[in-house]
Design a protein around this motif. Structure first.
Motif, PDB file in Angstrom:
ATOM      1  N   ASP A   1      60.682 -84.417  25.939  1.00 39.93           N
ATOM      2  CA  ASP A   1      61.021 -85.908  25.972  1.00 39.93           C
ATOM      3  C   ASP A   1      59.714 -86.479  27.047  1.00 39.93           C
ATOM      4  O   ASP A   1      59.934 -87.570  27.684  1.00 39.93           O
ATOM      5  N   THR A   2      58.846 -85.758  27.311  1.00 43.35           N
ATOM      6  CA  THR A   2      57.816 -86.212  28.126  1.00 43.35           C
ATOM      7  C   THR A   2      56.465 -85.756  27.547  1.00 43.35           C
ATOM      8  O   THR A   2      56.415 -84.759  26.813  1.00 43.35           O
ATOM      9  N   VAL A   3      55.466 -86.397  28.103  1.00 42.08           N
ATOM     10  CA  VAL A   3      54.059 -85.755  27.499  1.00 42.08           C
ATOM     11  C   VAL A   3      53.824 -84.378  28.088  1.00 42.08           C
ATOM     12  O   VAL A   3      53.224 -83.671  27.105  1.00 42.08           O
TER      13      VAL A   3
ATOM     14  N   ILE B   1      53.497 -78.695  26.193  1.00 39.16           N
ATOM     15  CA  ILE B   1      53.991 -77.041  26.056  1.00 39.16           C
ATOM     16  C   ILE B   1      54.108 -76.849  24.529  1.00 39.16           C
ATOM     17  O   ILE B   1      53.796 -75.948  23.906  1.00 39.16           O
ATOM     18  N   ALA B   2      54.706 -77.875  23.720  1.00 31.86           N
ATOM     19  CA  ALA B   2      55.092 -77.573  22.443  1.00 31.86           C
ATOM     20  C   ALA B   2      53.809 -77.209  21.801  1.00 31.86           C
ATOM     21  O   ALA B   2      54.066 -76.508  20.738  1.00 31.86           O
TER      22      ALA B   2
ATOM     23  N   LYS C   1      62.027 -91.444  22.912  1.00 24.85           N
ATOM     24  CA  LYS C   1      61.315 -91.224  24.434  1.00 24.85           C
ATOM     25  C   LYS C   1      59.859 -91.360  24.264  1.00 24.85           C
ATOM     26  O   LYS C   1      59.334 -91.827  25.127  1.00 24.85           O
ATOM     27  N   LEU C   2      59.385 -90.664  23.246  1.00 23.12           N
ATOM     28  CA  LEU C   2      57.763 -90.781  22.993  1.00 23.12           C
ATOM     29  C   LEU C   2      57.356 -91.616  21.937  1.00 23.12           C
ATOM     30  O   LEU C   2      56.430 -91.245  21.224  1.00 23.12           O
TER      31      LEU C   2
ATOM     32  N   ILE D   1      51.170 -91.126  21.156  1.00 18.99           N
ATOM     33  CA  ILE D   1      51.743 -89.832  21.696  1.00 18.99           C
ATOM     34  C   ILE D   1      52.051 -88.999  20.604  1.00 18.99           C
ATOM     35  O   ILE D   1      51.694 -87.572  21.081  1.00 18.99           O
ATOM     36  N   LEU D   2      52.728 -89.237  19.696  1.00 14.21           N
ATOM     37  CA  LEU D   2      53.227 -88.147  18.835  1.00 14.21           C
ATOM     38  C   LEU D   2      52.277 -87.832  17.680  1.00 14.21           C
ATOM     39  O   LEU D   2      52.235 -86.988  16.761  1.00 14.21           O
TER      40      LEU D   2
END
Length: 229
Positions: free
Chosen positions: A8-10, A15-16, A70-71, A76-77
């Motif tokens: 839920d953060t950049v 990491i994902a 949240k993103l 961002i996505l």
């Protein structure tokens, strides 16, 4: 309890991505409100990938719960969406029809190279030599028994769709009963642990079913992918 990482953060999304970009197969599921329908909204994209861990023989399944709400800031996505568009990466899920509709109509993302295990489950019944009697028995409760007896030929091409848990049970796999959650709360933040575990559990089960289908030679991947498009 199914293990997972909430992104839920950049920083957590990065990491994902460090794991997902190296995967040739990604397990996928989505949660939200009325997915694929007018007014629907995506809440979580659940993604899993197998990767090696030093000193461990079997690959480890990492599950990432991508928080779309949240993103939601522009761009961002996009790295996640690019992975889903990539035709060199196999996306494996269970009953992805509404998920795919939500990605396309809600986010302009066309899922490519998809293997829907619900399709594989139907096709595997023939491989297991399930006959017409067994096929019609599955329809009891949805179609009157007398109708099934009187007009057997009418139902030859009608198959009952299994849910994920039932597909696993059909293969004799022992699983825990699926948790019950309030699906009206997927857009709430923060999501409680029960909802997060529910989302992660589906990815673990999808990977389990995929492996079982392959190891028991119940699935021709190319044929299932073709039927999943």
């Amino acid at each position: 309890m199914a293990s997972y990482r909430l992104c839920d953060t950049v920083a957590s999304l990065d990491i994902a991505l460090s794991v997902l970009v190296n995967a040739d197969t990604i397990f996928i599921d989505c949660e939200g409100r009325d997915l694929g329908e007018t007014g629907g909204r995506l809440s979580l994209i659940s993604l899993g990938a197998l990767h090696p861990i030093p000193g461990v023989a079997a690959d480890h399944l990492s599950v990432f719960l991508i928080d779309v709400i949240k993103l939601s800031e522009d761009g961002i996505l996009e790295p996640i969406y690019e992975l889903l568009r990539r035709d060199t990466v196999l996306k494996v899920g269970y009953d992805l029809r509404m998920d795919a509709a939500e990605f396309w109509h809600g986010h302009g993302v066309q899922l490519e190279n998809v293997l829907d295990l619900q399709v594989a489950d139907i096709m595997a019944r023939a491989v297991r030599r399930e006959g017409l009697d067994e096929q019609l028995k599955r329809l009891v409760g949805f179609v009157p028994r007398h109708e099934l007896r009187r007009n057997r030929e009418m139902w030859v091409n009608v198959h009952k769709l299994n849910g994920l848990d039932w597909a696993l049970k059909d293969l004799g796999l022992a699983i825990t009963a699926k948790q019950k959650v309030d699906h009206s709360l997927w857009l709430e933040r923060p999501l409680d642990l029960l909802h997060l575990e529910y989302a992660a559990e589906d990815i673990h089960k999808v990977q389990l079913l995929y492996d079982a289908m392959l190891s028991n030679r119940l699935m021709n991947k190319e044929k299932v992918i073709k039927q999943s498009q």
